[in-house]
Design an enzyme around this catalytic site. Structure first.
Site, PDB file in Angstrom:
ATOM      1  N   ARG A  68       0.692  17.087  45.789  1.00 11.23           N
ATOM      2  CA  ARG A  68       0.282  15.702  45.537  1.00 11.23           C
ATOM      3  C   ARG A  68       0.595  14.808  46.731  1.00 11.23           C
ATOM      4  O   ARG A  68      -0.164  13.888  47.043  1.00 11.23           O
ATOM      5  CB  ARG A  68       1.013  15.204  44.289  1.00 11.23           C
ATOM      6  N   HIS A  72      -1.913  12.088  48.528  1.00  7.08           N
ATOM      7  CA  HIS A  72      -1.576  10.670  48.624  1.00  7.08           C
ATOM      8  C   HIS A  72      -1.461  10.211  50.069  1.00  7.08           C
ATOM      9  O   HIS A  72      -1.709   9.046  50.370  1.00  7.08           O
ATOM     10  CB  HIS A  72      -0.274  10.388  47.871  1.00  7.08           C
ATOM     11  N   ASP A  73      -1.082  11.110  50.960  1.00  3.79           N
ATOM     12  CA  ASP A  73      -1.021  10.755  52.373  1.00  3.79           C
ATOM     13  C   ASP A  73      -2.418  10.579  52.952  1.00  3.79           C
ATOM     14  O   ASP A  73      -2.722   9.566  53.586  1.00  3.79           O
ATOM     15  CB  ASP A  73      -0.262  11.825  53.164  1.00  3.79           C
ATOM     16  N   GLU A  93       3.964   2.621  52.012  1.00  4.50           N
ATOM     17  CA  GLU A  93       3.135   3.314  51.014  1.00  4.50           C
ATOM     18  C   GLU A  93       3.975   3.884  49.879  1.00  4.50           C
ATOM     19  O   GLU A  93       3.599   3.805  48.709  1.00  4.50           O
ATOM     20  CB  GLU A  93       2.340   4.447  51.678  1.00  4.50           C
ATOM     21  N   ASN A  99       2.988   5.682  43.980  1.00  3.69           N
ATOM     22  CA  ASN A  99       3.799   6.641  44.737  1.00  3.69           C
ATOM     23  C   ASN A  99       5.264   6.684  44.316  1.00  3.69           C
ATOM     24  O   ASN A  99       6.037   7.485  44.859  1.00  3.69           O
ATOM     25  CB  ASN A  99       3.718   6.318  46.236  1.00  3.69           C
ATOM     26  N   PRO A 167      -7.054   6.764  44.664  1.00  2.00           N
ATOM     27  CA  PRO A 167      -7.781   6.875  43.393  1.00  2.00           C
ATOM     28  C   PRO A 167      -6.808   6.906  42.214  1.00  2.00           C
ATOM     29  O   PRO A 167      -5.811   7.625  42.231  1.00  2.00           O
ATOM     30  CB  PRO A 167      -8.516   8.218  43.526  1.00  2.00           C
ATOM     31  N   HIS A 197      -4.208  19.580  39.385  1.00  2.00           N
ATOM     32  CA  HIS A 197      -3.473  19.228  38.171  1.00  2.00           C
ATOM     33  C   HIS A 197      -3.086  20.462  37.359  1.00  2.00           C
ATOM     34  O   HIS A 197      -2.474  20.329  36.304  1.00  2.00           O
ATOM     35  CB  HIS A 197      -4.307  18.284  37.296  1.00  2.00           C
ATOM     36  N   THR A 198      -3.445  21.632  37.844  1.00  2.00           N
ATOM     37  CA  THR A 198      -3.022  22.849  37.160  1.00  2.00           C
ATOM     38  C   THR A 198      -1.532  23.111  37.331  1.00  2.00           C
ATOM     39  O   THR A 198      -0.943  23.903  36.605  1.00  2.00           O
ATOM     40  CB  THR A 198      -3.824  24.071  37.664  1.00  2.00           C
ATOM     41  N   SER A 252       1.047  26.634  31.621  1.00  2.85           N
ATOM     42  CA  SER A 252       0.677  27.221  32.912  1.00  2.85           C
ATOM     43  C   SER A 252       0.990  26.271  34.058  1.00  2.85           C
ATOM     44  O   SER A 252       0.422  26.380  35.135  1.00  2.85           O
ATOM     45  CB  SER A 252      -0.823  27.566  32.912  1.00  2.85           C
TER      46      SER A 252
END
Length: 332
Positions: A68, A72-73, A93, A99, A167, A197-198, A252
């Site tokens: 992540r 985000h960077d 940031e 963040n 986003p 997101h897994t 998972s």
């Protein structure tokens, strides 16, 4: 003859005037490439991988946050490690609300320390973030891809820019597509990278509006969320209860796989942005294609999309710097 010589001489003078600008432009920008450190620091990638494997073996839950962090960077000022910079007045940031839940900064520092011992002043923090994301994914069963390197570090980090360019997990499909297109990424990149997101976990606060007050008019729940799954989430995330953690991919969340697409297809994606993937024909088709497996194709696509994201607004050549300490610029 005289006229011809005059034309040639005029063209020659014109070239002399524009040449310095051409040379300046070329010297400032160099393309990223695989194996950028092969001569100056040939062990850069092996050192990074060793450190990350050691970390994930002890704390596999950090794989999601480290992935992540790269996302985000790159979405704020490009992939320039500006996400790592500290601000004494909390205006960087990392101080922006999206963040505040990022974790793993100390792991980036650990990799940087190891690389500085081996090759002082050579490997940028921006490249470290990219390499760490790849190795963290691979360490929990995900794909391995060749990471392009050669990025340099930025010297600016803005809280306000993070608020406006990252986003949100609550965006609809049109907004998501627009924000990705602004960064040069496609519909396919959107649906592929969403599968990050897994792995990982999320705080209730990131999606609780889907459970209790999705509609500002009558405080109803999000109708796109499977009702059985919603009831389970409500047992963890009570309306006025603590901001507890929830697995993004139940059962998972510590293994990188394509199970995410099965969840989304069943309307069990945790975020509104997950559910939104079913609202566009192209992104929905990808979800449906991969809901029953096809791991090899998904892994290949994920590597390609990560490379694409890693090219966003990079600093190369004479632009930016190679920070000695990832949390502050060299002049400080």
């Amino acid at each position: 003859m005289a006229n011809s010589l005059r034309v040639i001489f005029t063209l020659f003078l014109h070239l002399l005037m524009i040449t310095p600008f051409i040379i300046h432009g070329v010297s400032g920008h160099y393309a990223l490439n695989i194996g950028f450190y092969s001569e100056l620091c040939p062990q850069a990638e092996s050192i990074t991988k060793r450190v990350i494997n050691e970390v994930i073996a002890i704390a596999p839950s950090l794989s999601g946050p480290l992935l992540r962090m790269f996302f985000h960077d790159c979405f704020v000022r490009g992939c320039d490690a500006s996400i790592l910079l500290n601000s004494p007045i909390k205006q960087a940031e990392k101080d922006a609300t999206p963040n505040l839940t990022l974790r793993g900064f100390q792991i980036i520092d650990r990799v940087k320390d190891a690389l500085e011992q081996a090759c002082p002043g050579i490997v940028s923090c921006a490249d470290i973030v990219a390499l760490v994301a790849r190795d963290a994914v691979a360490a929990v069963g995900g794909p391995h891809w060749e990471v392009e390197t050669g990025r340099r570090d930025g010297i600016i980090s803005s809280l306000n820019e993070a608020l406006t360019t990252l986003p949100s997990s609550s965006l609809n499909i049109n907004s998501l597509i627009t924000m990705f297109q602004q960064k040069g990424l496609t519909h396919k990149d959107l649906v592929v990278l969403s599968a990050g997101h897994t792995i990982g976990i999320s705080h209730c606060s990131s999606f609780i509006n889907r459970l209790y007050n999705f509609s500002v008019i009558d405080n109803t729940s999000d109708p796109t969320l499977d009702s059985e799954y919603m009831d389970k989430l409500k047992t963890r995330c009570t309306k006025d209860g603590p901001n507890v953690l929830v697995e993004m991919d139940p059962g998972s969340f510590r293994t990188f796989d394509e199970h995410y697409y099965e969840l989304v297809s069943k309307r069990r994606g945790l975020f509104r942005s997950d559910a939104a993937l079913l609202d566009n024909p192209e992104t929905k088709a990808y979800v449906e294609t991969h809901r029953y497996g096809n791991r090899e194709a998904f892994f290949r696509d994920f590597g390609v999309s990560m490379v694409n994201m890693g090219r966003i607004e990079v600093l190369t050549g004479n632009f930016g710097e190679v920070r000695k300490i990832c949390s502050k610029v060299n002049s400080l």
